[in-house]
Motif scaffolding. Structure first.
Motif, short mmCIF file in Angstrom:
data_model
loop_
_atom_site.label_atom_id
_atom_site.label_comp_id
_atom_site.label_asym_id
_atom_site.label_seq_id
_atom_site.Cartn_x
_atom_site.Cartn_y
_atom_site.Cartn_z
N LYS A 60 0.83 -1.20 0.00
CA LYS A 60 0.00 0.00 0.00
C LYS A 60 0.86 1.25 0.00
CE LYS A 60 -3.83 2.19 2.50
NZ LYS A 60 -4.69 2.12 3.72
N ALA A 61 0.62 2.13 -0.98
CA ALA A 61 1.35 3.39 -1.04
C ALA A 61 1.13 4.18 0.24
CB ALA A 61 0.91 4.20 -2.26
N PHE A 62 2.10 4.94 0.62
CA PHE A 62 2.17 5.75 1.83
C PHE A 62 2.49 4.90 3.05
CE2 PHE A 62 0.48 7.87 5.63
CZ PHE A 62 1.11 9.10 5.54
N ASP A 63 1.72 3.86 3.30
CA ASP A 63 1.98 3.02 4.48
C ASP A 63 3.20 2.13 4.29
OD1 ASP A 63 -0.22 4.03 5.85
OD2 ASP A 63 -1.57 2.48 5.08
N ASP A 64 3.30 1.50 3.12
CA ASP A 64 4.32 0.48 2.87
C ASP A 64 5.48 0.97 2.01
OD1 ASP A 64 2.66 -1.22 4.29
OD2 ASP A 64 1.73 -2.06 2.50
N TYR A 65 5.30 2.07 1.35
CA TYR A 65 6.37 2.62 0.52
C TYR A 65 6.04 4.05 0.13
CZ TYR A 65 3.26 1.72 -3.46
OH TYR A 65 2.19 1.70 -4.32
N ILE A 66 7.06 4.79 -0.19
CA ILE A 66 6.95 6.15 -0.72
C ILE A 66 7.76 6.19 -2.00
CG2 ILE A 66 7.48 8.59 -0.33
CD1 ILE A 66 5.32 7.58 1.50
N ILE A 67 7.15 6.60 -3.10
CA ILE A 67 7.90 6.70 -4.35
C ILE A 67 7.63 8.04 -5.02
CG2 ILE A 67 8.08 4.23 -4.81
CD1 ILE A 67 5.72 4.54 -6.77
N TRP A 68 8.58 8.46 -5.86
CA TRP A 68 8.44 9.64 -6.71
C TRP A 68 9.39 9.48 -7.89
CZ3 TRP A 68 11.12 9.60 -2.15
CH2 TRP A 68 12.43 10.11 -2.14
N THR A 69 9.53 10.49 -8.69
CA THR A 69 10.43 10.43 -9.83
C THR A 69 11.07 11.80 -10.06
OG1 THR A 69 10.66 9.82 -12.17
CG2 THR A 69 8.66 11.01 -11.55
N ASP A 70 12.26 11.80 -10.62
CA ASP A 70 12.92 13.03 -11.04
C ASP A 70 12.77 13.22 -12.55
OD1 ASP A 70 13.76 13.95 -8.60
OD2 ASP A 70 15.72 13.01 -8.69
N LYS A 71 12.05 12.32 -13.19
CA LYS A 71 11.84 12.43 -14.62
C LYS A 71 10.57 13.24 -14.90
CE LYS A 71 14.47 8.56 -16.40
NZ LYS A 71 14.49 7.43 -17.36
N THR A 72 10.51 13.78 -16.09
CA THR A 72 9.40 14.67 -16.43
C THR A 72 8.46 14.06 -17.46
OG1 THR A 72 10.78 15.78 -18.10
CG2 THR A 72 10.74 16.73 -15.87
N ASP A 73 8.56 12.75 -17.70
CA ASP A 73 7.61 12.06 -18.58
C ASP A 73 6.21 12.16 -17.98
OD1 ASP A 73 10.22 11.32 -19.07
OD2 ASP A 73 9.72 9.34 -19.80
N SER A 74 5.18 12.08 -18.83
CA SER A 74 3.81 12.23 -18.35
C SER A 74 3.35 11.05 -17.51
CB SER A 74 2.85 12.44 -19.52
OG SER A 74 2.89 11.34 -20.40
N SER A 75 3.96 9.91 -17.72
CA SER A 75 3.62 8.74 -16.90
C SER A 75 4.85 7.87 -16.71
CB SER A 75 2.48 7.92 -17.53
OG SER A 75 2.89 7.39 -18.78
#
Length: 550
Positions: free
Chosen positions: A113-128
């Motif tokens: 589960k996002a937030f509870d079990d992991y935190i992710i983000w990206t430094d890339k600027t692709d739309s997805s």
């Protein structure tokens, strides 16, 4: 910013070689410092009206305007030609993570589960951005350090894969002080390095295993920035690698992933052994992020007092003006991360320092620069941009003195240098504080790597001797135990929380003024010297300075 606990270490004092002019009075400027002036600046910068001072928001607009206006009213010159602004091109990235990450294993599939079990983000600027059954590899500490004969990526191809690595340096998680610099963290232990190295290795993703002691802050600090905008320098057109997905998992989730792969948490112990080989876990990860990116320019604010005899030689005082803006509400419903200590206090100190230097009866022979940098909280971006695009010659920059959090309580007998043994600037400070009847101490939580966690680091990286000193804990009349309790309380309850607010009733200001006087004293001294402070033997930055001087 930093947050540290301190203790006292006695060291022999080495007198820095200098040829100091005696044209100024030792008391010149000291009487100009004013508690009310300092507290006024803190109260303004940390007010809700400034909305947490996040770059690319109205909070930045107000902060930058305030700083420029204050410098103008003091009569300081623009520090970048005819401008008080150095533009910092940045990308503003909002990566919204899907609510779950699917994990496939031979033992069965499950979701995190996002937030509870992991935190992710990206430094890339692709739309997805997506992970589609990306293989997960445990790569120990994710370190390639030839000088320590350590390579967690030896013989490993991670292209298109996700690496899971441990925060801090090899040895830390098991208390083995024979590895690297022992208890003291090197840059290899910083989370920023982990992401950089994974990208250099061609990994598609990098997840850092969080441990509160190893990271020096709780997982909630990362959760506060979940699904919020993040900034990075605008590196379009530059060949700088980035992973598609970067983030953190709590240690307990790493245990769950190990178990799903048929291993156990003993891998976290084995990773501390020289020669450890990365372990493919046989797990596949899938998730997505929607990305919205915009490009804009933030601002470093810079002013100066031109030296009377050697104006091309400069001493730079820095403080970061930014904080986290408006984010997740806390239990009280407060969603404005005002950053009163971190770093409205240091920015206010920069303004007060500028006012005092301007009011000296005898003006410094070297130029004094006051640089309020942007986006420290986003990865020391403003100071990184300055270091890459210096307004003043790096070779002629005498020193950097950085202020990131001032003493909000009473006076202390000690002052703390972060990064013991780095440069002769600590000897300058030692002499200054001992003249007042105090003493110098050093941070004891060297495992947290605080020397690599504020803006002075970017000056050090290009060879400029940089001092990062903070308030002590030996509170006059109350002792060290009292001061340590206050430090622990701030770290656990207020650091990067909405509760980091200015309290006029408890922020006495006299301790901050006392520390500012010390930092002023050493800057004033260098302002009249003809010599340059040096890096000490054993500093990783000494050779950089020597090369730049050739």
């Amino acid at each position: 910013m930093y947050k540290i606990f301190k203790t006292v270490l006695a060291i022999p004092f080495i007198i820095a070689c200098s040829s100091q002019s005696n044209k100024f009075n030792e008391e010149d400027g000291l009487s100009v410092f004013n508690v009310d002036s300092l507290k006024k600046h803190i109260s303004v910068l940390a007010s809700d009206d400034f909305m947490g001072r996040k770059p690319f928001t109205e909070g930045e607009t107000k902060t930058v305007a305030y700083l420029q206006e204050q410098f103008k009213q003091m009569g300081l010159e623009p520090g970048n030609g005819d401008s008080y602004i150095q533009e910092v091109p940045m990308a503003n990235i909002l990566a919204t993570a899907a609510p779950n990450m699917q994990v496939k294993s031979a033992k069965g599939n499950f979701n995190l589960k996002a937030f509870d079990d992991y935190i992710i983000w990206t430094d890339k600027t692709d739309s997805s951005i997506s992970l589609d059954n990306a293989e997960l590899v445990f790569a120990g500490y994710g370190v390639v350090a030839p000088e320590y004969n350590w390579n967690d990526y030896a013989g490993l191809d991670v292209k298109g894969k996700v690496v899971m690595v441990m925060v801090n340096d090899p040895g830390f998680w098991v208390g083995d002080t024979t590895l690297f610099k022992g208890k003291a963290m090197t840059y290899y232990g910083r989370w920023t390095y982990k992401f950089e190295e994974a990208a250099r290795q061609g990994a598609k993703g990098c997840l850092i295993i969080h441990n509160t002691a190893a990271a020096s802050y709780p997982f909630s600090v990362q959760q506060n920035s979940f699904n919020t905008t993040r900034l990075k320098l605008d590196n379009r057109g530059k060949n700088i690698p980035n992973c598609d997905v970067i983030g953190w998992v709590p240690e307990k989730i790493s245990h769950q992933l190990f178990a799903a792969a048929g291993f156990d948490s003993s891998l976290l112990v084995k990773a501390n052994q020289p020669g450890f080989k990365a372990v493919p876990l046989g797990l596949q990860l899938s998730t997505t992020m929607n990305v919205k990116a915009s490009f804009n320019k933030s601002s470093n604010v810079v002013a100066k007092i031109t030296g009377t005899k050697r104006p091309d030689e400069v001493i730079i005082y820095t403080a970061h003006w930014d904080h986290l803006g408006i984010g997740r509400p806390d239990k009280s419903g407060d969603s404005i991360y005002n950053g009163a200590l971190d770093n409205a206090s240091g920015t206010a100190g920069l303004l007060e320092m500028a006012r005092v230097f301007k009011n000296m009866k005898v003006k410094p022979e070297r130029t004094i620069v006051f640089l309020a940098v942007t986006a420290e909280e986003q990865g020391l971006l403003g100071s990184a941009y300055y270091a890459e695009n210096p307004i003043y010659s790096v070779k002629k920059t005498v020193a950097n003195i950085n202020m990131d959090g001032l003493n909000r309580f009473g006076k202390t007998k000690d002052m703390v240098v972060v990064g013991q043994g780095q440069s002769e600037l600590e000897d300058y400070l030692k002499e200054a504080i001992e003249k007042t009847g105090g003493y110098l101490s050093f941070d004891t939580h060297t495992e947290a790597g605080y020397y690599y966690r504020s803006d002075h680091f970017n000056f050090a990286k290009v060879g400029i001797p940089a001092l990062f000193a903070n308030n002590g804990v030996d509170v006059v009349g109350k002792g060290k135990e009292y001061g340590e309790t206050l430090e622990n309380e701030y770290t656990s309850k207020n650091y990067h929380q909405a509760s980091d607010n200015y309290d006029a009733a408890t922020w006495t200001g006299d301790g901050a003024i006392n520390d500012l006087k010390l930092l002023f004293t050493i800057g004033r001294r260098m302002g009249f010297e003809t010599s340059f402070p040096k890096w000490k033997e054993g500093s990783e930055f000494k050779l950089i300075r020597e090369k730049s001087n050739k």
